[in-house]
Design a protein around this motif. Structure first.
Motif, PDB file in Angstrom:
ATOM      1  N   ASP A  12       0.821  -1.207   0.000  1.00  0.00           N
ATOM      2  CA  ASP A  12       0.000   0.000   0.000  1.00  0.00           C
ATOM      3  C   ASP A  12       0.851   1.252   0.000  1.00  0.00           C
ATOM      4  OD1 ASP A  12       1.050  -0.399   2.433  1.00  0.00           O
ATOM      5  OD2 ASP A  12      -0.713   0.241   3.574  1.00  0.00           O
ATOM      6  N   GLN A  13       2.125   1.085  -0.252  1.00  0.00           N
ATOM      7  CA  GLN A  13       2.998   2.255  -0.267  1.00  0.00           C
ATOM      8  C   GLN A  13       3.239   2.658  -1.714  1.00  0.00           C
ATOM      9  OE1 GLN A  13       6.350   0.971   2.088  1.00  0.00           O
ATOM     10  NE2 GLN A  13       5.463   1.933   3.881  1.00  0.00           N
ATOM     11  N   LYS A  14       3.298   3.922  -1.941  1.00  0.00           N
ATOM     12  CA  LYS A  14       3.512   4.365  -3.316  1.00  0.00           C
ATOM     13  C   LYS A  14       4.190   5.726  -3.302  1.00  0.00           C
ATOM     14  CE  LYS A  14      -1.023   6.520  -3.811  1.00  0.00           C
ATOM     15  NZ  LYS A  14      -2.161   6.687  -4.705  1.00  0.00           N
ATOM     16  N   GLY A  15       4.781   6.020  -4.427  1.00  0.00           N
ATOM     17  CA  GLY A  15       5.464   7.302  -4.587  1.00  0.00           C
ATOM     18  C   GLY A  15       4.469   8.430  -4.751  1.00  0.00           C
ATOM     19  N   PRO A  16       4.967   9.656  -4.820  1.00  0.00           N
ATOM     20  CA  PRO A  16       4.073  10.820  -4.873  1.00  0.00           C
ATOM     21  C   PRO A  16       3.349  10.934  -6.219  1.00  0.00           C
ATOM     22  CG  PRO A  16       6.377  11.512  -4.942  1.00  0.00           C
ATOM     23  CD  PRO A  16       6.389  10.036  -4.748  1.00  0.00           C
ATOM     24  N   VAL A  17       2.116  11.445  -6.145  1.00  0.00           N
ATOM     25  CA  VAL A  17       1.317  11.763  -7.337  1.00  0.00           C
ATOM     26  C   VAL A  17       0.638  13.100  -7.059  1.00  0.00           C
ATOM     27  CG1 VAL A  17      -0.588  11.056  -8.818  1.00  0.00           C
ATOM     28  CG2 VAL A  17       0.885   9.329  -7.810  1.00  0.00           C
ATOM     29  N   PHE A  18       0.616  13.995  -8.049  1.00  0.00           N
ATOM     30  CA  PHE A  18      -0.022  15.297  -7.850  1.00  0.00           C
ATOM     31  C   PHE A  18      -1.534  15.150  -7.857  1.00  0.00           C
ATOM     32  CE2 PHE A  18       4.019  17.140  -9.527  1.00  0.00           C
ATOM     33  CZ  PHE A  18       4.335  17.847  -8.368  1.00  0.00           C
ATOM     34  N   PRO A  73       4.390   6.900   2.266  1.00  0.00           N
ATOM     35  CA  PRO A  73       3.953   7.956   3.189  1.00  0.00           C
ATOM     36  C   PRO A  73       3.670   9.275   2.480  1.00  0.00           C
ATOM     37  CG  PRO A  73       6.314   7.590   3.375  1.00  0.00           C
ATOM     38  CD  PRO A  73       5.803   6.507   2.471  1.00  0.00           C
ATOM     39  N   MET A  74       2.936  10.165   3.227  1.00  0.00           N
ATOM     40  CA  MET A  74       2.506  11.442   2.647  1.00  0.00           C
ATOM     41  C   MET A  74       3.722  12.225   2.182  1.00  0.00           C
ATOM     42  SD  MET A  74      -0.386  12.781   2.125  1.00  0.00           S
ATOM     43  CE  MET A  74      -0.929  14.324   1.386  1.00  0.00           C
ATOM     44  N   PRO A  75       3.753  12.648   0.915  1.00  0.00           N
ATOM     45  CA  PRO A  75       4.935  13.382   0.429  1.00  0.00           C
ATOM     46  C   PRO A  75       5.030  14.756   1.063  1.00  0.00           C
ATOM     47  CG  PRO A  75       3.498  12.645  -1.363  1.00  0.00           C
ATOM     48  CD  PRO A  75       2.737  12.496  -0.106  1.00  0.00           C
ATOM     49  N   GLU A  76       6.256  15.266   1.130  1.00  0.00           N
ATOM     50  CA  GLU A  76       6.442  16.658   1.556  1.00  0.00           C
ATOM     51  C   GLU A  76       6.519  17.527   0.306  1.00  0.00           C
ATOM     52  OE1 GLU A  76      10.060  18.172   3.213  1.00  0.00           O
ATOM     53  OE2 GLU A  76      11.248  16.496   2.480  1.00  0.00           O
ATOM     54  N   ILE A  77       6.016  18.739   0.440  1.00  0.00           N
ATOM     55  CA  ILE A  77       5.967  19.671  -0.690  1.00  0.00           C
ATOM     56  C   ILE A  77       7.103  20.676  -0.521  1.00  0.00           C
ATOM     57  CG2 ILE A  77       4.597  21.458  -1.834  1.00  0.00           C
ATOM     58  CD1 ILE A  77       3.349  18.810  -2.246  1.00  0.00           C
ATOM     59  N   ILE A  78       7.899  20.831  -1.568  1.00  0.00           N
ATOM     60  CA  ILE A  78       8.994  21.818  -1.558  1.00  0.00           C
ATOM     61  C   ILE A  78       8.844  22.639  -2.835  1.00  0.00           C
ATOM     62  CG2 ILE A  78      11.504  22.141  -1.624  1.00  0.00           C
ATOM     63  CD1 ILE A  78      11.714  19.365  -0.282  1.00  0.00           C
ATOM     64  N   TRP A  79       8.930  23.953  -2.704  1.00  0.00           N
ATOM     65  CA  TRP A  79       8.883  24.818  -3.889  1.00  0.00           C
ATOM     66  C   TRP A  79      10.305  25.107  -4.337  1.00  0.00           C
ATOM     67  CZ3 TRP A  79       4.746  26.200  -6.768  1.00  0.00           C
ATOM     68  CH2 TRP A  79       3.492  25.899  -6.234  1.00  0.00           C
ATOM     69  N   LEU A  98       7.813  20.573  -5.952  1.00  0.00           N
ATOM     70  CA  LEU A  98       8.432  19.249  -5.870  1.00  0.00           C
ATOM     71  C   LEU A  98       7.783  18.482  -4.727  1.00  0.00           C
ATOM     72  CD1 LEU A  98      12.121  18.320  -6.267  1.00  0.00           C
ATOM     73  CD2 LEU A  98      11.019  17.619  -4.165  1.00  0.00           C
ATOM     74  N   ALA A  99       7.312  17.285  -5.050  1.00  0.00           N
ATOM     75  CA  ALA A  99       6.732  16.424  -4.015  1.00  0.00           C
ATOM     76  C   ALA A  99       7.630  15.203  -3.878  1.00  0.00           C
ATOM     77  CB  ALA A  99       5.317  16.001  -4.397  1.00  0.00           C
ATOM     78  N   ARG A 100       7.982  14.858  -2.641  1.00  0.00           N
ATOM     79  CA  ARG A 100       8.883  13.717  -2.506  1.00  0.00           C
ATOM     80  C   ARG A 100       8.550  12.920  -1.257  1.00  0.00           C
ATOM     81  NH1 ARG A 100      14.420  16.988  -0.979  1.00  0.00           N
ATOM     82  NH2 ARG A 100      13.983  17.300   1.224  1.00  0.00           N
ATOM     83  N   ASN A 101       8.736  11.618  -1.372  1.00  0.00           N
ATOM     84  CA  ASN A 101       8.770  10.737  -0.218  1.00  0.00           C
ATOM     85  C   ASN A 101       9.865   9.709  -0.463  1.00  0.00           C
ATOM     86  OD1 ASN A 101       7.681   8.817  -1.925  1.00  0.00           O
ATOM     87  ND2 ASN A 101       5.654   8.794  -0.965  1.00  0.00           N
ATOM     88  N   GLN A 102       9.909   8.644   0.331  1.00  0.00           N
ATOM     89  CA  GLN A 102      11.045   7.736   0.256  1.00  0.00           C
ATOM     90  C   GLN A 102      11.085   6.952  -1.052  1.00  0.00           C
ATOM     91  OE1 GLN A 102       9.538   5.728   3.723  1.00  0.00           O
ATOM     92  NE2 GLN A 102       9.528   3.776   2.647  1.00  0.00           N
ATOM     93  N   MET A 107      12.481  12.836 -16.760  1.00  0.00           N
ATOM     94  CA  MET A 107      13.210  13.046 -15.509  1.00  0.00           C
ATOM     95  C   MET A 107      12.962  11.839 -14.613  1.00  0.00           C
ATOM     96  SD  MET A 107      12.451  17.015 -14.545  1.00  0.00           S
ATOM     97  CE  MET A 107      13.946  17.513 -13.812  1.00  0.00           C
ATOM     98  N   LYS A 108      13.972  11.544 -13.825  1.00  0.00           N
ATOM     99  CA  LYS A 108      13.805  10.496 -12.808  1.00  0.00           C
ATOM    100  C   LYS A 108      14.092  11.108 -11.454  1.00  0.00           C
ATOM    101  CE  LYS A 108      15.431   6.021 -11.123  1.00  0.00           C
ATOM    102  NZ  LYS A 108      15.772   6.459  -9.788  1.00  0.00           N
ATOM    103  N   ASP A 109      13.104  11.004 -10.588  1.00  0.00           N
ATOM    104  CA  ASP A 109      13.231  11.541  -9.225  1.00  0.00           C
ATOM    105  C   ASP A 109      13.742  12.976  -9.244  1.00  0.00           C
ATOM    106  OD1 ASP A 109      12.246   9.280  -8.044  1.00  0.00           O
ATOM    107  OD2 ASP A 109      14.222   8.312  -7.921  1.00  0.00           O
ATOM    108  N   GLY A 110      13.172  13.766 -10.190  1.00  0.00           N
ATOM    109  CA  GLY A 110      13.488  15.191 -10.214  1.00  0.00           C
ATOM    110  C   GLY A 110      14.793  15.527 -10.905  1.00  0.00           C
ATOM    111  N   LYS A 111      15.488  14.560 -11.517  1.00  0.00           N
ATOM    112  CA  LYS A 111      16.756  14.853 -12.200  1.00  0.00           C
ATOM    113  C   LYS A 111      16.603  14.460 -13.665  1.00  0.00           C
ATOM    114  CE  LYS A 111      19.780  14.378  -8.192  1.00  0.00           C
ATOM    115  NZ  LYS A 111      18.688  14.287  -7.227  1.00  0.00           N
TER     116      LYS A 111
END
Length: 2048
Positions: A37-43, A69-75, A120-124, A386-390
């Motif tokens: 039930d874990q998944k990466g971030p989605v907007f 887990p809930m992603p953190e939002i970074i601008w 930018l939204a990110r989690n583990q 892009m992969k993981d923001g890169k």
């Protein structure tokens, strides 16, 4: 189990909990794999591409994402750096929003407000980045748009442009144009079409076609709108057309912006329109044609014009542009002279969107993964991943990962971008299967050893999948042999254990050992050295081959230990020998960038030890060169089919042998196949030849060269233009009707051909038109789809494929639709009139042949059976028509006829509903549902409608006397059966009937009904309304009635409403009765209005039905008043020595109360300000003025006031200014006195107007007659004489004097001549003068004299010779000094000087300034709320009086003051309490200060307590309630404040409070009563003058409304009467009318016995009245009854005075062991009258002496005996003043008597009970101006409190705690309201509820605000009887307080078990009771007798002994005796009192 320490137990519990948690977690993990039930971030919410905002509004950008887990939002910014807060400009909120607050223009920062951001939204599991967010803040700037003149040739079209500045062009758009006449030209959307002369284009230009000369006279402006601020504005300039007449012919010429115009419109699919301009002009007027280029070719097609694409002159307008409209357009302009063209590139942008398929995928290691980016929108400029923001550097739509590794897991994003916007999509790659790379868990360490023993090396590795372990020695793999053994096994937990065994190790076995763990998901390795002692040894090294350009790295495989050095050699030279080589001590050699020429060689490794032994080993290095392919190409241009193509692949570098291969689109090319020929020209060259190009040869060619060292390749693309060719050519198709048709048409070619479908116009092929885009026809990738195909879609279709190469392909096909029969109309109605012929027709379409049958009501219709029916058929081109004829219709022909058609493909049917129509029948059951004055509501039953819908009903009505020829009609729709007839006249009789009507005709009339209309409210407005002001607060309204026809009944009166104009408040209405006199005018005065305020007045008439319409508003102002506020900001400025400027600001408009006409400035010198007569006034209309003619150097006081027509307003606060100084006037007088033969004394008086501060005097002297100089002498300002010396004898001299200020020297005095002489007569140099002295200060009067011989000086005071005393004495210089001046010193003082030659005298006048003496104050008049007093100054006042201060206070209130001017003869004191006593005195004041106070005036305002109403008017009884009409009460002149309502059943004791705050205006209903029951009702009415209590008997009615039998009260009525209370112990059956006389007899006998007992008991000092009592308590009062001491308990008027009902909701606490309270028991007590005071005194009647506050002059009445009086509840020290009684004051408290006060039990700590002592009588025994014992606040001798039983106590400070230290002071804190105290006893009501702690003084505080609920402990009527009636045989038990009695220590029988501590012991014998803290009182569950019957306390010596019926509550006689024997003050006092008490026995009250 042994006992554990708490913390140990905690550890165990924690451990257990941990185990449980781990177990549950384990289960959870087992059930749910980690990633399930874990998944990466989605907007969830992604910001938009553009955020434009105004700096005045700011913006918030929201970004939300989900994930687990809930992603953190970074601008972040576009460069990836994080964004932080910028205070005030940018901040990131806690919920992830990027916030831009509003900001000032100067705070704009480009890096903040014009920036590209991303979220930018990110989690583990990874990171994703949003699309680019272009933030643009727009600072509001002023802009102007302009319209320039346009030059145009007549007859051409003109385009006017609106020029918008570039800095706002993105935000401002044109919304409309207008000419100078205001004619508006809207946009394309606003207009109906494009045919008009004027057209506003979508891009904002104004298009004017066919310009004529008249168009040159108009000018045009554009209106623009800012989309962020919404602001619209007209252009700053107006543009006009400059029309030129053509001179000859002109070829087309373009104006404006060149030949290229690139237009980009966003969001076009959302119906945006686009304009393509072709701004050419010519003469003759040219023709315009538009073409569009076929994409990728130079071929063009004419633009097809239709509803969507229109051409206006040369402008092409495309509405609702679509992406397919993108492309290059050509406008060709021609006329007879020439031609011109312009190209326009149109890009229609569609919003970008992207999606990745699949959105998430789980891939096993090594397996491929593919993500496909699907995107829409136009244009697409770039695709990136892009992969993981890169960034990944991949730009294809498909991302393929050939072999997934662990690092590939994460979030992938596809970005599509163009210049305007971007879009993104994200997908997640998860890893599947086993994915743990190898890990070395345990390994061998470096080891050094001797040769011989075996060696065991071990490596443990883990991973998933399980790794394989291999071993290496110095880089060479170790294989098993006789000495080296490698083995491995897998442990239980999956780890691999591998070991290397070396048997009998040799020195040569040393080296670097490495274990390598490898699986398909990774590699791990570990290495360590094994050192074996021995000589150096180098193992053999294999040949090393390396590719040129790479780095060679080799380690020398050395064994032996220890090794001293390892070196590398080449050609016997030690390395390094160049920069590329590096040698390391461990034997490693590195050569970078190897080359064949320099680095291919044999290298030798030499190892040595310290003994010099060495070993050598060789390494051969071979350098290989990889191939390199030279670039080649097929040329830039595309080739055509059939052309030749060739390419050369040359490999100039690389080792031979070389292999050269070719491929096309990654497929290998074989020589001789598919037209290819390959030729190897030499070892390094290969030639590719294609003899004849075809479509197959198009693609990417690759040449690959390979050798041992590697491979190289080069790519080149060959483009081959291929004309279209069919892949799938369409053919004729036939489809069943209603199916989904699909016709494929596919073609190939290069460029890719465009496939289009067209449909033939008409039924034959030839002319085709584009397919209209519709819901069911679409073309997708060349395939024609027709959903739900119908016959209309049948026809010829053309498929065309064009790519610009060749003529293209086309194919014509026929699409046919095979249709079953079909009726276009499935069901229709057909009507026919009865008796007429009818024809029914059915037309069926479809494939012929078609057969048709008829049914009637689903039955087969056969014409043979009925000759009225005939059937005919007709064959049509599209089908068959069948007709059914009916000769004569009958009612039975109303039926459903069905025709059924059949052919080979199916069948269909259609129905005809035949309706035979006739006229309707007449309506019936006409009824009146409702009626009013002007309308009647009718209903009726619907008749048969004749098969034709009823169109309408006609309601016919007439007045009853008229005929049916004179009728009115109302039409009603046919679908309703109810209607309202309106416009009737009220109260009129009407006849009504109804007719039905359909298309065929009308029915007969129904039967008529008769009705009479009702009356109605008036419909007319009152007439001739006038509103005129009467005065400042009154308006008079006059009016006349409405017209008689509008009355609608008899008018009863009018409602006159008024309100403040221009407000939303509602009207206040007053009712005026109607005046019956004809034509008489009504009028009403509206009072108490605001001053100078506009009011709106409306009037409406009313009759018994209701009110008519409101009249029109009449507005009028009240008369002007005076301004209520002074001018503000008053200020003064000194201008000169005689002028001052005064300025001010007008008072606020709302306080002007009129129109301010002028302002008055009041001014006077400050020292004369008090005198009104000395004040000056100046009027001005402006807000400042200059005051002229003022005294110089004088302080002025000024006030400003505003004046209206109503008079002068309030004056401002005085302000002060001083005029400037000036030069002084001349000294007033000068004397020159001869002092001798050479000296003269000059003296002078100061100037009358010094005009400043005198700085000096100048004395001028001059010898007379001579030409000598004038001499001057400066004299200080304080010296008033000057001695001129060195003069010549007998020579006259002239003297004069001047005074000087800082401004300069003033005028000179008069000249005076004197001559020195030997003879010096006596003269006085001083002048007559007036001196002013202040009271109590010293005064000095000068007398400076000269003379020879020395003169003798004497003084006379008021003509009497002066003789010195202690206050007056003569000073050496002749002055007279008076100390401490008093008023009597004022008068004339003369000084006499005399010598032998002459004598002289002067006279001074002394004025003494003293404060005024006491003025005279007399009462002039009184009203209910005001007093008028007259003020006169004291006759002896000499000093001017400035004014009075008036002091007044209510009886229980604070002192208030009022300033009164000296001129006011009378003064009104207003806003006073009604019916209340007041004290008034006055003081005068002048500039010295306040004077003495006048005598105190005691008075009262008018008004009385409420008056009782009559019972029938007040009470209205029903079966279960009673209504109380409180308006029946009379208020006694003082407005009612509230009522208290209590009730009880007649046989109950307890009163139930219903409400304690009933408002006087309302009626009040007491609910929930039982039917047929007798009740008592007690009402207490309150106003500010007091309260009145009434008690009523009433019986509720029976359930049926009947009455029950009346009670006989012995008086014949039950209105207000006294009831005899029935104690709780008495059985209910006893009749009180019999019992009361019986009990009275017993009481008289008991009293007689008690008298005897008292006489006997005087001989016994220790009689404690022991013995058991019955249920009664003995209450002993030491009070006698004198003659006449009776009180009529039934007199209601007396009860009114004395009684008071308090709200009974404060319940009394119960007594332990009983069920009734102590107050009840006290009331039921037996009264034993003990011998006491032998004086005769009657009850004090408060009405006997109404003027309580006047001085009581009556002489005191002495009392017999010398009795010391005990105050109840405490001890009173004996005082002789107690022996006097004053008439009317018999209930006085004795002076110096100490009392013990208690308060409420809940609110008071009994330990704080207080002793206080009363004051002595003033002035002996007659108190003036009060009465004895009154407690007065300090400093107010006349302040006394009311003794009236009707006066209630103030509420403010009920529970105050006070601590007073000090002497005898009485502190009395009154309060503003007189409400509801429990008035148990008249005197003590003021002390009852105060909580006090006192040391050495008495404190007196009024009860407080919560005084709503005192304990109501006496429900009996008798409570009123004995309030003042101590001597009357029964105690007055009105209300008892809770808490314990004040009791002496011997009487403290406390409740055992109530938890209260023991009381402190009483004071010692010598203790001063006035200064003691007598705190022995404890809480008890009792009502104290003292509080229930408080009023007896001060009257006589009495006490009471109470016994408790419970043994535990009583003290034994022994206990009492022990208490008395203690050394206590209480008994001591008792004994002392007995000694002096004339035989009285002291009793103590004991509380239980």
């Amino acid at each position: 189990m042994a006992y554990m320490m708490p913390n140990e137990r905690l550890k165990w519990l924690t451990l257990c909990a941990a185990v449980v948690v781990l177990a549950s977690v384990g289960n959870t993990l087992a059930a749910n794999p980690a990633d399930s039930d874990q998944k990466g971030p989605v907007f969830l919410k992604e910001p938009t591409n553009r955020i434009d905002f105004s700096n005045s509004t700011g913006a918030e950008i929201e970004c939300k994402s989900s994930g687990n887990p809930m992603p953190e939002i970074i601008w972040i910014r576009s460069d990836g750096t994080a964004v932080g807060d910028v205070p005030g400009l940018r901040q990131i909120s806690s919920d992830g929003k990027l916030v831009f607050p509003p900001f000032r223009a100067e705070d704009y920062r480009q890096e903040v407000h014009a920036q590209v951001y991303a979220c930018l939204a990110r989690n583990q599991f990874g990171s994703i980045i949003s699309r680019d967010v272009h933030v643009r803040a727009v600072v509001q700037q002023f802009y102007e748009s302009e319209v320039n003149n346009e030059y145009v040739i007549r007859g051409n079209s003109a385009v006017l442009k609106c020029s918008i500045p570039s800095f706002v062009a993105d935000f401002v758009q044109v919304v409309s144009w207008q000419d100078e006449e205001g004619q508006l030209y809207g946009t394309l959307e606003d207009q109906q079409g494009t045919d008009g002369k004027y057209l506003v284009l979508p891009s904002g230009e104004l298009h004017i076609r066919e310009v004529g000369p008249e168009d040159g006279y108009k000018s045009y402006q554009c209106r623009t709108k800012h989309r962020l601020t919404g602001e619209t504005r007209l252009s700053a300039t107006k543009g006009r057309l400059v029309i030129t007449e053509p001179v000859g012919s002109v070829s087309p010429q373009f104006s404006g912006n060149g030949n290229q115009e690139h237009i980009t419109l966003t969001r076009v699919p959302l119906n945006q329109s686009v304009t393509l301009m072709c701004p050419a002009q010519a003469y003759p007027v040219p023709f315009f044609r538009w073409y569009k280029f076929i994409e990728g070719t130079t071929r063009k097609q004419a633009v097809v014009l239709n509803d969507r694409v229109k051409q206006v002159s040369g402008t092409l307008i495309i509405k609702d542009a679509v992406v397919e409209d993108s492309g290059k357009y050509l406008c060709v302009v021609n006329n007879s002279v020439g031609g011109e063209s312009v190209e326009t590139v149109l890009t229609v942008t569609a919003p970008l969107s992207a999606k990745i398929d699949p959105p998430t995928q789980t891939i096993d290691f090594g397996r491929p993964a593919v993500f496909t980016c699907q995107y829409t929108g136009n244009p697409i400029k770039t695709v990136s991943w892009m992969k993981d923001g890169k960034a990944m550097g991949h730009s294809e739509p498909v991302l393929r990962i050939e072999s997934v590794k662990k690092e590939d897991k994460g979030m992938y994003q596809c970005f599509v971008r163009n210049d305007q916007e971007s879009a993104e999509a994200s997908a997640e790659l998860k890893l599947g299967g086993r994915f743990d790379p190898p890990v070395i868990r345990q390994a061998f360490q470096e080891e050094t050893m001797e040769p011989g023993p075996s060696v065991f090396l071990k490596c443990v590795a883990g991973g998933n999948p399980t790794p394989e372990i291999s071993w290496e020695l110095d880089g060479k793999k170790i294989a098993n042999n006789d000495r080296f053994q490698v083995g491995q096994y897998v442990t239980v937990n999956g780890d691999v254990v591998s070991y290397l065994n070396i048997t009998s190790v040799h020195a040569n076995d040393g080296g670097l050992y490495k274990c390598i763990a490898k699986s398909k998901v990774g590699v791990a390795e570990h290495s360590a050295k094994l050192n074996v002692y021995g000589l150096p040894y180098i193992r053999q090294m294999e040949k090393k081959a390396i590719v040129a350009g790479e780095t060679l790295m080799v380690t020398c495989p050395v064994a032996g230990y220890p090794i001293d050095s390892i070196v590398w050699e080449r050609d016997n030279r030690a390395l390094p020998i160049n920069r590329k080589q590096k040698v390391f001590p461990n034997g490693t050699l590195i050569i970078e960038n190897v080359e064949r020429n320099s680095d291919q060689a044999t290298y030798t490794c030499v190892a040595k030890n310290q003994e010099g032994y060495s070993a050598r080993g060789s390494l051969e290095v071979q350098v290989m060169v990889p191939p390199q392919v030279l670039p080649f190409s097929f040329g830039e241009a595309a080739a055509d089919v059939g052309d030749i193509a060739s390419a050369n692949c040359v490999v100039p570098k690389g080792d031979l042998p070389l292999e050269i291969r070719w491929s096309l689109n990654s497929a290998p090319i074989v020589n001789g196949e598919n037209g290819f020929s390959l030729m190897r020209l030499n070892k390094r060259t290969s030639l590719l030849n294609i003899d004849s190009l075809s479509a197959y040869h198009r693609g990417v060619y690759k040449c690959i060269a390979t050798n041992e060292a590697g491979s190289s390749e080069h790519l080149a693309e060959l483009q081959v233009n291929v004309p279209p060719r069919w892949i799938l050519e369409p053919t004729d198709k036939a489809f069943a009707q209603g199916s989904d048709a699909k016709v494929e048409c596919k073609a190939d070619g290069f460029p890719k051909p465009q496939v289009t479908w067209k449909k033939a116009v008409g039924d034959t092929p030839g002319e085709y038109k584009d397919l209209k885009k519709s819901d069911n026809i679409r073309v997708e990738e060349g395939t024609l789809h027709i959903d739900n195909i119908q016959k209309t879609n049948e026809g010829y279709y053309l498929c065309e494929a064009i790519n610009g190469i060749g003529s293209g392909l086309s194919a014509v096909i026929m699409v046919s639709v095979q249709a079953p029969p079909e009726f276009t109309e499935k069901l229709r109605n057909q009507t026919a009139r009865r008796g007429e012929p009818a024809v029914l027709q059915c037309e069926a379409k479809g494939e012929k042949p078609i057969g048709i049958l008829w049914n009637m009501n689903n039955m087969r219709l056969d014409p043979k059976n009925d000759n009225r029916y005939t059937i005919r058929e007709e064959i049509l081109s599209a089908g068959v028509m069948s007709s059914l004829s009916i000769k004569r219709t009958e009612r039975s022909d109303s039926a459903l006829f069905t025709c059924v058609a059949t052919n080979a493909f199916g069948s269909d049917d259609a129905s005809i509903n035949m309706i035979v129509q006739e006229v309707p029948e007449m309506p019936y059951a006409l009824k009146v549902l409702d009626k009013s004055g002007r309308s009647v509501q009718l209903s009726w039953a619907q008749p048969y409608d004749g098969n034709s819908p009823l169109n309408r009903y006609i309601i016919e009505f007439k007045r009853s006397r008229a005929s049916w020829d004179e009728i009115d009609r109302v039409m009603v729709p046919g679908h309703t059966t109810e209607a309202q007839v309106q416009k009737l006249s009220p109260a009129t009789t009407y006849n009504i009937r109804i007719v039905a009507e359909n298309e065929i005709g009308s029915s007969q009339s129904s039967e008529a009904v008769t009705i009479i209309t009702a009356e109605e409210a008036p419909s007319g407005k009152p007439q001739n309304i006038k509103v005129e002001p009467v005065n400042q607060t009154t308006l008079r309204v006059t009016w006349k009635p409405p017209a008689r026809s509008d009355w609608n009944g008899e008018i009863l009166g009018y409602y006159v409403g008024y309100k403040l104009s221009n407000t939303n408040s509602s009207y206040i209405f007053e009712t005026i009765n109607f005046i019956t006199e004809e034509g008489k005018e009504h009028n009403l005065e509206l009072n108490n209005l605001r001053v100078y305020t506009q009011y709106s007045v409306v009037i409406q008439a009313f009759n018994k039905i209701g009110a008519g319409p409101l009249s029109d508003e009449e507005k009028q102002f009240t008369a002007e008043g005076t301004p209520s506020q002074p001018p503000s900001d008053t200020a003064c400025t000194t201008l000169t020595s005689q002028t001052i400027r005064v300025s001010w600001v007008s008072p606020p408009l709302e306080s002007a109360n009129g129109v301010i006409k002028t302002y008055k400035v009041v001014y006077a010198p400050s020292d004369e300000w008090y005198d009104e007569t000395k004040r000056h006034y100046k009027k001005t209309a402006s807000s400042d003025t200059v005051l002229h003619g003022l005294k110089k150097y004088t302080n002025y006081t000024m006030q400003v006031l505003a004046t209206t027509a109503g008079g002068d307003g309030v004056r401002s606060v005085p302000i002060h200014c001083q005029t400037e100084p000036d030069v002084p006037e001349a000294p007033t007088d000068v004397k020159a006195l001869v002092m001798g033969n050479a000296a003269i004394l000059v003296s002078w008086r100061p100037p009358a107007q010094p005009n400043g501060i005198i700085t000096q005097y100048t004395v001028y002297s001059k010898a007379e007659g001579a030409e000598t100089e004038t001499k001057t002498q400066k004299v200080p300002h304080y010296q008033m004489s000057f001695e001129a010396t060195e003069l010549e004898k007998n020579k006259p001299y002239e003297f004069w004097v001047t005074a000087s200020t800082t401004i300069g020297e003033g005028q000179q005095s008069k000249s005076i001549v004197a001559m020195p002489s030997d003879q010096v007569p006596a003269k006085i140099a001083s002048f007559d003068d007036t001196f002013t002295a202040t009271f109590k200060e010293d005064a000095k009067m000068p007398c400076l004299a000269v003379g020879a011989p020395q003169p003798e000086i004497t003084w006379k005071i008021k003509g009497v010779e002066f003789s010195a005393n202690d206050r007056m004495r003569l000073l050496p210089d002749g002055s007279l000094l008076i100390k401490s001046v008093n008023r009597q010193d004022a008068g004339d003082y003369s000084c006499h000087a005399e010598n032998s030659i002459a004598k002289d005298s002067i006279t001074h006048k002394l004025i003494v300034l003293a404060p005024p003496q006491s003025p005279h104050v007399t009462l002039s008049a009184t009203t209910t709320d005001a007093l008028t007093v007259r003020l006169k100054p004291h006759e002896g006042d000499t000093a001017p009086l400035h004014g009075y201060t008036l002091h007044y206070k209510p009886e229980f209130g604070e002192w208030e003051t009022a300033e009164v001017s000296v001129d006011s003869q009378k003064h009104n004191i207003e806003n006073l309490l009604c019916g209340s006593r007041y004290q008034v005195y006055a003081t005068g004041f002048n500039n010295i200060g306040a004077g003495e106070a006048s005598d105190i005036l005691n008075t009262r305002t008018k008004g009385q307590k409420p008056k009782l109403p009559e019972k029938p008017r007040f009470i209205e009884v029903s079966s279960n309630s009673v209504s109380l009409h409180f308006k029946a009460w009379k208020d006694g002149g003082c407005p009612m404040s509230h009522f208290v309502v209590e009730s009880k059943k007649r046989d109950q004791l307890e009163w139930n409070q219903i409400s304690n705050n009933v408002k006087p205006d309302n009626n009040y209903v007491v609910l929930d009563l039982e039917p047929a029951t007798w009740y008592n009702l007690r009402i207490t009415a309150h106003n500010s003058a007091g309260f009145t209590v009434a008690e009523y008997d009433f019986a509720t009615l029976t359930v049926t409304g009947g009455t029950i039998a009346p009670l006989d009260d012995g008086m014949g009525h039950g209105n207000v009467h006294a009831r005899i209370p029935m104690p709780a112990w008495m059985p209910e059956w006893l009749d009180l009318n019999f019992m009361v006389p019986l009990i009275a007899t017993v009481v008289v006998v008991a009293v007689g016995i008690c008298v005897v007992c008292v006489a006997l008991s005087r001989r016994r000092s220790d009689d404690m009245r022991g013995g058991q009592k019955d249920v009664y308590y003995d209450v002993v009062y030491n009070q006698t009854m004198g003659p006449g001491a009776t009180l009529d308990k039934r007199r209601p008027d007396l009860r009114d005075e004395l009684g008071y009902i308090a709200p009974p909701n404060r319940k009394l606490p119960p007594v332990p062991g009983s069920n009734y309270n102590t107050c009840d028991r006290i009331k039921r007590g037996t009264v034993i009258s003990r011998g006491g005071l032998r004086s005769n005194h009657s009850t004090w009647d408060p009405r006997r002496n109404p003027n309580l506050y006047e001085e009581l002059k009556a002489p005191p009445v002495p009392m017999h005996g010398n009795a010391n009086i005990y105050g109840h509840g405490g001890h009173a020290h004996g005082n002789v003043e107690c022996h006097y009684r004053h008439p009317g004051m018999e209930d006085e408290i004795c002076p110096y008597a100490t009392f013990h006060l208690l308060g409420f039990r809940e609110e008071m700590d009994p330990t704080k009970a207080m002793n206080f002592q009363t004051f002595p009588h003033q002035n002996g025994h007659t108190p003036v101006p009060g009465h004895a014992g009154t407690m007065l606040p300090p400093g107010h001798p006349g302040h006394v409190h009311s003794r009236s039983g009707s006066q209630s106590m103030p509420r403010a400070n009920r529970y105050q705690r006070k601590n007073s230290q000090g002497g005898q002071s009485s502190i009395y804190t009154p309060a503003p309201e007189y409400d509801d105290p429990a008035n148990c006893a008249e005197e003590d009501q003021y002390r009852r509820y105060t909580r006090v702690n006192s040391q050495g003084g008495s404190l007196y505080s009024g009860p407080g605000p919560e005084y709503d609920d005192p304990a109501n402990c006496a429900p009996e009527e008798d409570q009123y009887g004995s309030q003042y009636g101590g001597p009357y045989g029964q105690p007055y038990d009105h209300y008892g307080s809770r808490g314990s009695m004040g009791r002496r220590s011997i009487g403290s029988a406390r409740n055992p078990g109530n938890g209260s501590p023991e009381p402190p012991p009483p004071p010692p014998r010598n203790h001063d009771m006035s200064n003691s803290s007598f705190n022995d009182s404890k809480e008890s569950n009792e009502i104290s007798e003292a509080e229930c019957d408080r009023d007896h306390g001060p009257r006589g010596n009495y006490g009471a002994v109470k016994r408790s019926p419970q043994p535990k509550d009583q003290r034994t006689t022994e206990e009492m005796r022990k208490l008395i024997e203690r050394n206590e003050a209480g008994p001591k006092q008792l004994q002392l009192q007995q000694t002096n008490g004339a035989g009285f026995t002291a009793y103590d009250t004991m509380a239980v």
